[in-house]
Design a protein around this motif. Structure first.
Motif, PDB file in Angstrom:
ATOM      1  N   UNK A   4       0.868  -1.176   0.000  1.00 52.37           N
ATOM      2  CA  UNK A   4       0.000   0.000   0.000  1.00 52.37           C
ATOM      3  C   UNK A   4       0.904   1.224   0.000  1.00 52.37           C
ATOM      4  N   UNK A   5       0.616   2.169  -0.859  1.00 48.05           N
ATOM      5  CA  UNK A   5       1.528   3.313  -1.018  1.00 48.05           C
ATOM      6  C   UNK A   5       0.835   4.645  -0.743  1.00 48.05           C
ATOM      7  N   UNK A   6       1.560   5.546  -0.074  1.00 45.82           N
ATOM      8  CA  UNK A   6       1.146   6.937   0.105  1.00 45.82           C
ATOM      9  C   UNK A   6       2.335   7.835  -0.201  1.00 45.82           C
ATOM     10  N   UNK A   7       2.059   9.085  -0.551  1.00 42.89           N
ATOM     11  CA  UNK A   7       3.124  10.048  -0.837  1.00 42.89           C
ATOM     12  C   UNK A   7       3.160  11.117   0.245  1.00 42.89           C
TER      13      UNK A   7
ATOM     14  N   UNK B 217       4.609  27.037   0.893  1.00 40.36           N
ATOM     15  CA  UNK B 217       4.531  25.572   0.777  1.00 40.36           C
ATOM     16  C   UNK B 217       3.182  25.126   1.328  1.00 40.36           C
ATOM     17  N   UNK B 218       2.546  24.184   0.618  1.00 36.21           N
ATOM     18  CA  UNK B 218       1.191  23.778   0.997  1.00 36.21           C
ATOM     19  C   UNK B 218       0.915  22.345   0.555  1.00 36.21           C
ATOM     20  N   UNK B 219       0.130  21.628   1.346  1.00 32.01           N
ATOM     21  CA  UNK B 219      -0.396  20.331   0.921  1.00 32.01           C
ATOM     22  C   UNK B 219      -1.650  20.591   0.089  1.00 32.01           C
ATOM     23  N   UNK B 220      -1.454  20.777  -1.205  1.00 30.25           N
ATOM     24  CA  UNK B 220      -2.550  21.114  -2.109  1.00 30.25           C
ATOM     25  C   UNK B 220      -2.961  19.949  -2.992  1.00 30.25           C
ATOM     26  N   UNK B 221      -2.460  18.745  -2.677  1.00 31.21           N
ATOM     27  CA  UNK B 221      -2.806  17.582  -3.501  1.00 31.21           C
ATOM     28  C   UNK B 221      -3.296  16.412  -2.654  1.00 31.21           C
ATOM     29  N   UNK B 222      -3.463  16.639  -1.348  1.00 33.09           N
ATOM     30  CA  UNK B 222      -4.001  15.596  -0.498  1.00 33.09           C
ATOM     31  C   UNK B 222      -3.001  14.598   0.019  1.00 33.09           C
ATOM     32  N   UNK B 223      -1.704  14.855  -0.164  1.00 34.30           N
ATOM     33  CA  UNK B 223      -0.715  13.894   0.311  1.00 34.30           C
ATOM     34  C   UNK B 223      -0.714  13.782   1.835  1.00 34.30           C
ATOM     35  N   UNK B 224      -1.110  14.858   2.521  1.00 33.51           N
ATOM     36  CA  UNK B 224      -1.246  14.776   3.971  1.00 33.51           C
ATOM     37  C   UNK B 224      -2.308  13.745   4.353  1.00 33.51           C
ATOM     38  N   UNK B 225      -3.399  13.728   3.591  1.00 28.97           N
ATOM     39  CA  UNK B 225      -4.458  12.743   3.832  1.00 28.97           C
ATOM     40  C   UNK B 225      -3.998  11.340   3.459  1.00 28.97           C
ATOM     41  N   UNK B 226      -3.295  11.217   2.329  1.00 28.68           N
ATOM     42  CA  UNK B 226      -2.788   9.899   1.915  1.00 28.68           C
ATOM     43  C   UNK B 226      -1.900   9.300   3.002  1.00 28.68           C
ATOM     44  N   UNK B 227      -1.014  10.133   3.547  1.00 33.22           N
ATOM     45  CA  UNK B 227      -0.085   9.657   4.574  1.00 33.22           C
ATOM     46  C   UNK B 227      -0.822   9.268   5.844  1.00 33.22           C
ATOM     47  N   UNK B 228      -1.769  10.096   6.272  1.00 34.63           N
ATOM     48  CA  UNK B 228      -2.520   9.801   7.495  1.00 34.63           C
ATOM     49  C   UNK B 228      -3.338   8.520   7.341  1.00 34.63           C
ATOM     50  N   UNK B 229      -3.944   8.331   6.167  1.00 34.45           N
ATOM     51  CA  UNK B 229      -4.745   7.121   5.955  1.00 34.45           C
ATOM     52  C   UNK B 229      -3.872   5.869   5.951  1.00 34.45           C
TER      53      UNK B 229
ATOM     54  N   UNK C 135       3.883  -1.274   3.845  1.00 38.33           N
ATOM     55  CA  UNK C 135       3.543   0.143   3.789  1.00 38.33           C
ATOM     56  C   UNK C 135       4.668   0.901   3.098  1.00 38.33           C
ATOM     57  N   UNK C 136       4.335   1.623   2.051  1.00 38.46           N
ATOM     58  CA  UNK C 136       5.319   2.419   1.319  1.00 38.46           C
ATOM     59  C   UNK C 136       4.951   3.892   1.483  1.00 38.46           C
ATOM     60  N   UNK C 137       5.745   4.616   2.242  1.00 36.75           N
ATOM     61  CA  UNK C 137       5.580   6.052   2.406  1.00 36.75           C
ATOM     62  C   UNK C 137       6.638   6.729   1.525  1.00 36.75           C
ATOM     63  N   UNK C 138       6.206   7.234   0.414  1.00 36.72           N
ATOM     64  CA  UNK C 138       7.123   7.680  -0.638  1.00 36.72           C
ATOM     65  C   UNK C 138       7.374   9.179  -0.609  1.00 36.72           C
ATOM     66  N   UNK C 139       8.620   9.609  -0.720  1.00 38.24           N
ATOM     67  CA  UNK C 139       8.904  11.035  -0.872  1.00 38.24           C
ATOM     68  C   UNK C 139       8.755  11.477  -2.325  1.00 38.24           C
ATOM     69  N   UNK C 140       8.680  12.779  -2.528  1.00 43.46           N
ATOM     70  CA  UNK C 140       8.952  13.410  -3.835  1.00 43.46           C
ATOM     71  C   UNK C 140       8.085  12.925  -4.986  1.00 43.46           C
ATOM     72  N   UNK C 141       6.780  12.818  -4.767  1.00 45.54           N
ATOM     73  CA  UNK C 141       5.925  12.470  -5.897  1.00 45.54           C
ATOM     74  C   UNK C 141       5.761  13.647  -6.854  1.00 45.54           C
ATOM     75  N   UNK C 142       5.858  14.867  -6.322  1.00 47.89           N
ATOM     76  CA  UNK C 142       5.554  16.063  -7.113  1.00 47.89           C
ATOM     77  C   UNK C 142       6.727  16.570  -7.945  1.00 47.89           C
ATOM     78  N   UNK C 143       7.864  15.906  -7.902  1.00 54.76           N
ATOM     79  CA  UNK C 143       9.022  16.366  -8.662  1.00 54.76           C
ATOM     80  C   UNK C 143       9.441  15.273  -9.633  1.00 54.76           C
ATOM     81  N   UNK C 144      10.295  15.658 -10.576  1.00 54.29           N
ATOM     82  CA  UNK C 144      10.815  14.691 -11.544  1.00 54.29           C
ATOM     83  C   UNK C 144      12.336  14.699 -11.499  1.00 54.29           C
ATOM     84  N   UNK C 145      12.957  13.515 -11.476  1.00 58.13           N
ATOM     85  CA  UNK C 145      12.333  12.198 -11.360  1.00 58.13           C
ATOM     86  C   UNK C 145      11.741  11.996  -9.980  1.00 58.13           C
TER      87      UNK C 145
END
Length: 393
Positions: free
Chosen positions: A78-81, A102-114, A134-144
């Motif tokens: 199960x993965x969250x960012x 800086x803001x949690x404007x994509x719901x990643x705070x909710x993904x992590x909490x869930x 459990x996969x808590x992933x960094x840096x979804x919003x950047x590339x790579x």
């Protein structure tokens, strides 16, 4: 929302800790962190998991972590960012961002909490039919994106199936949107840097007209690309930034053009860089401008495997009834969850966070907010999907 629908250990855990899940989301929201700088968020998650007797492992870069729960050969991930966006919050929430810009404007705070809630609830189970990772992933919003870091660290080794939920402000709370096949699109970044000797605008014939060359790229490259790819692929090139010159009567020496290139088709994504390079070369050849094209490959489309998508839909139905599952459209947005699906079947579903009245505050906007009743519901859906996958024949 999220009241008892079994198993009993989950009902008990949520009855005792539902408000904790909301509190974690708010704590993360108040102190957002950008990609690969999620140290505080990583520490918060690790501390909670260790307090439950679990053994999370932080990635070598210091952000992001992975944690296994249970035993056995079968493993479901199960993965969250974790990361936030470089936006200034404009919600007026009492737990709004305390970090300027800086803001949690994509719901990643909710993904992590869930996911944290799902992990701690699973840890309270008397027994599990296998392992949940459990996969808590960094840096979804950047590339790579950080999914590449996680995969390189081995988090997909031994994983039979992988799931994720993503907040959807256009879907009412208590619903999960699923889709078989592509649910997001591939997303690359293009940057073209042009050079010219420069000169006076009264004598464009004595130099290379850099602004005119930029104009050709802006208008003609997206148009010509439509004749190079299958129109059913959903390929679209949109420019987001252009910079050149200052004076009205001087042809500039330097200019830059940046945009995103998206496609809904995985095969087309593999062909786009060669096509773009050929078209840029042909368009600029008559202008005499020099150029450097940087084509930054981003993420492939998230392509949901049919059985996994069905498991997420069935999980929603098991939690809240037949009305809880709905179909959803493919988005042109990119999501690096796609990289996990290169290594195991899985699916991402959209979690409704719109309260059912008032404006739909879209993601990646300073006013984005979500209905927190979605959090315990999301915990149940994640757990139900994992348990279903572990017990499936």
């Amino acid at each position: 929302m999220g009241a008892g629908s079994g198993p009993p250990w989950l009902d008990s855990w949520l009855a005792a800790h539902r408000t904790d899940v909301v509190a974690w989301r708010r704590a993360i929201h108040a102190v957002p962190e950008l990609g690969r700088a999620e140290h505080r968020t990583t520490e918060l998650v690790a501390r909670r998991l260790m307090a439950a007797g679990l053994e999370p492992r932080t990635l070598p870069g210091g952000t992001g972590l992975v944690c296994d729960i249970g035993y056995g050969d079968r493993c479901v991930a199960l993965r969250a960012d974790l990361d936030a966006l470089p936006l200034k919050e404009d919600t007026g929430l009492p737990f709004g961002s305390t970090v300027d810009g800086v803001m949690h404007a994509c719901g990643h705070d909710a993904h992590t909490a869930m996911l944290l809630g799902a992990g701690l609830a699973l840890a309270s189970a008397p027994a599990l039919p296998g392992r949940v990772r459990l996969i808590f992933q960094p840096a979804e919003e950047v590339q790579p994106g950080g999914a590449i870091d996680m995969v390189a660290d081995g988090v997909m080794e031994g994983v039979d199936r992988v799931f994720a939920l993503h907040c959807d402000p256009r879907l009412e709370v208590g619903k999960v949107g699923t889709r078989v096949g592509p649910i997001t699109s591939a997303c690359d970044v293009l940057e073209v840097r042009l050079t010219s000797p420069g000169g006076h605008t009264s004598r464009p014939h004595l130099t290379a007209d850099l602004v005119e060359a930029l104009g050709l790229l802006i208008t003609q490259l997206p148009l010509l690309l439509t004749r190079q790819v299958d129109p059913r692929s959903g390929t679209v090139l949109v420019w987001g930034a252009v910079h050149a010159g200052e004076a009205a009567n001087a042809i500039p020496q330097h200019g830059v053009l940046r945009g995103t290139l998206r496609t809904a088709d995985h095969h087309t994504w593999g062909e786009l860089e060669a096509k773009i390079r050929s078209l840029v070369s042909a368009l600029l050849a008559p202008t005499g401008t020099g150029y450097v094209l940087e084509h930054i490959r981003g993420v492939p489309p998230v392509v949901n495997e049919a059985v996994s998508a069905g498991m997420l839909a069935d999980a929603a139905i098991a939690v809240r009834g037949t009305d809880a599952a709905t179909s959803t459209e493919q988005s042109s947005g990119g999501e690096d969850f796609a990289w996990y699906l290169e290594h195991a079947p899985g699916a991402m579903a959209r979690l409704g966070v719109w309260p059912g009245h008032g404006p739909m505050r879209d993601i990646h906007q300073p006013t984005f907010d979500l209905d927190e009743r979605a959090l315990p519901f999301g915990v149940r859906v994640l757990i139900q999907a994992a348990l279903t996958a572990l017990t499936a024949p």
